[in-house]
Every structure is written in C-alpha cells, then in structure tokens.
Motif scaffolding. Structure first.
Motif, mmCIF file in Angstrom:
data_model
loop_
_atom_site.group_PDB
_atom_site.id
_atom_site.type_symbol
_atom_site.label_atom_id
_atom_site.label_comp_id
_atom_site.label_asym_id
_atom_site.label_seq_id
_atom_site.Cartn_x
_atom_site.Cartn_y
_atom_site.Cartn_z
ATOM 1 N N UNK A 64 58.090 95.955 -4.079
ATOM 2 C CA UNK A 64 59.182 94.989 -4.000
ATOM 3 C C UNK A 64 60.265 95.314 -5.021
ATOM 4 N N UNK A 65 61.489 94.885 -4.735
ATOM 5 C CA UNK A 65 62.566 95.036 -5.711
ATOM 6 C C UNK A 65 62.294 94.094 -6.891
ATOM 7 N N UNK A 66 62.525 94.598 -8.104
ATOM 8 C CA UNK A 66 62.384 93.786 -9.309
ATOM 9 C C UNK A 66 63.687 93.860 -10.082
ATOM 10 N N UNK A 67 64.206 92.698 -10.477
ATOM 11 C CA UNK A 67 65.468 92.608 -11.213
ATOM 12 C C UNK A 67 65.215 92.209 -12.661
ATOM 13 N N UNK A 68 65.639 93.050 -13.577
ATOM 14 C CA UNK A 68 65.616 92.702 -14.998
ATOM 15 C C UNK A 68 66.937 92.009 -15.306
ATOM 16 N N UNK A 69 66.870 90.786 -15.822
ATOM 17 C CA UNK A 69 68.072 89.991 -16.072
ATOM 18 C C UNK A 69 68.610 90.236 -17.482
ATOM 19 N N UNK A 70 69.935 90.389 -17.570
ATOM 20 C CA UNK A 70 70.617 90.610 -18.849
ATOM 21 C C UNK A 70 71.593 89.462 -19.069
ATOM 22 N N UNK A 71 71.339 88.635 -20.059
ATOM 23 C CA UNK A 71 72.202 87.502 -20.370
ATOM 24 C C UNK A 71 72.810 87.747 -21.751
ATOM 25 N N UNK A 72 74.018 88.334 -21.774
ATOM 26 C CA UNK A 72 74.636 88.683 -23.051
ATOM 27 C C UNK A 72 75.069 87.447 -23.831
ATOM 28 N N UNK A 73 75.420 86.367 -23.170
ATOM 29 C CA UNK A 73 75.836 85.161 -23.898
ATOM 30 C C UNK A 73 74.656 84.505 -24.617
ATOM 31 N N UNK A 74 73.484 84.508 -24.005
ATOM 32 C CA UNK A 74 72.283 83.952 -24.653
ATOM 33 C C UNK A 74 71.508 85.017 -25.427
ATOM 34 N N UNK A 89 68.592 88.973 -32.080
ATOM 35 C CA UNK A 89 69.201 88.145 -33.134
ATOM 36 C C UNK A 89 70.719 88.302 -33.149
ATOM 37 N N UNK A 90 71.378 87.385 -33.842
ATOM 38 C CA UNK A 90 72.841 87.367 -33.881
ATOM 39 C C UNK A 90 73.442 88.592 -34.566
ATOM 40 N N UNK A 91 72.692 89.252 -35.451
ATOM 41 C CA UNK A 91 73.257 90.403 -36.166
ATOM 42 C C UNK A 91 73.140 91.705 -35.388
ATOM 43 N N UNK A 92 72.654 91.642 -34.165
ATOM 44 C CA UNK A 92 72.570 92.829 -33.302
ATOM 45 C C UNK A 92 73.595 92.681 -32.184
ATOM 46 N N UNK A 93 74.525 93.638 -32.109
ATOM 47 C CA UNK A 93 75.495 93.642 -31.021
ATOM 48 C C UNK A 93 74.799 93.946 -29.706
ATOM 49 N N UNK A 94 75.206 93.285 -28.618
ATOM 50 C CA UNK A 94 74.536 93.414 -27.326
ATOM 51 C C UNK A 94 75.591 93.454 -26.228
ATOM 52 N N UNK A 95 75.653 94.585 -25.523
ATOM 53 C CA UNK A 95 76.577 94.746 -24.401
ATOM 54 C C UNK A 95 75.830 95.367 -23.228
#
Length: 154
Positions: A64-74, A89-95
């Motif tokens: 089956x297809x599996x989707x890994x979700x990326x929520x940059x705001x949270x 954590x907040x001190x790690x940049x995430x894009x």
C-alpha cells in the motif's frame, strides 16, 4: 642578603589577571564553534531517516502507499505506517522541499512511498548553528540519503 618576602604575586595582581581572563572569555564565547550542535543535529536527522525508511519498508511489505507527513509549522514529522513521530525543537531549522504533484494528485506536505519501492521524492533540511543537513528522498529509487553542508557565516 635578599628579602624573600617580596617574591611572587600579590592578591590584587592575581584578581586583576583573573578579571582580564574572564573578560576576554566572555567576549570570545559567542564566536567559539559549538561542537555540541553537530551531534544533536545528526541525531535528529538519523531519527527522521529511520522514520522515512520505516514507512518505505511498510509500503513495500503491505503493498500500500504510505505517506510520511511533514508539518513545518508544528515542527513535526509523522509516520504514515504507525504512531511514530519526530518533534523538532525550536533551535533546529526545519524546511521541506516537495514536488507540487505526484501521480496526478497534489502532494499536500507528504513524502509518499509506493509498494514497488518508488516515492514522490522530496528533501527535508535541518539546520542548527553553522551546519545544515539535507535528507533527500529519491523519487525514482526511494533511496534516502543525508547530505551535510556547512553554512556560510555572515
């Protein structure tokens, strides 16, 4: 005869030297490289890679297809095949850099894995201090790699 009571440093001289050393250390401290940044950032990248690889394996195993979700705001990477999640954590940049569409459907902040081993591809960039790690998911092979880049100061 010489007078031995005049040899050595006085207490005032010692206090002055210690004050100068402390002042120099406080000025230089912000410019010293943070060696603790690299291992922490690498640990977060490895956790993210483990989560992605687990979703890819689950897709191939279950057909089956599996989707890994990326929520940059949270600041959250969530597994599509289980309850695993990585909260950054907040001190790690995430894009996240993702394609606009995959298999004629909008991507919607996910990296999708398919039973044949393919994926929609994408990249996750984690950064901290002077280091940036990019987790690349190849769209054709589903291969997941970590690429390290030093950030320019300035």
């Amino acid at each position: 005869m010489s007078d031995d009571s005049q040899r050595g440093f006085t207490m005032l001289e010692m206090v002055c030297v210690l004050a100068i050393v402390a002042l120099l250390a406080s000025v230089a401290w912000p410019y010293l490289p943070r060696q603790t940044s690299r291992p922490r950032l690498q640990a977060y990248a490895l956790q993210a890679v483990t989560l992605l690889k687990s979703d890819r394996a689950a897709s191939m195993r279950n057909g089956l297809r599996v989707d890994t979700r990326l929520d940059t705001s949270r600041r959250l990477i969530s597994s599509g095949s289980g309850g695993a999640a990585l909260k950054l954590p907040d001190d790690v940049g995430f894009q996240a850099t993702l394609p606009r569409s995959c298999q004629q459907r909008p991507v919607m902040a996910t990296i999708s894995f398919f039973p044949d081993g393919l994926s929609c591809g994408g990249a996750i960039t984690l950064s901290r201090a002077d280091l940036s790690l990019e987790i690349r998911v190849n769209w054709l092979t589903g291969r997941i790699d970590i690429v390290s880049r030093a950030l320019a100061n300035g």
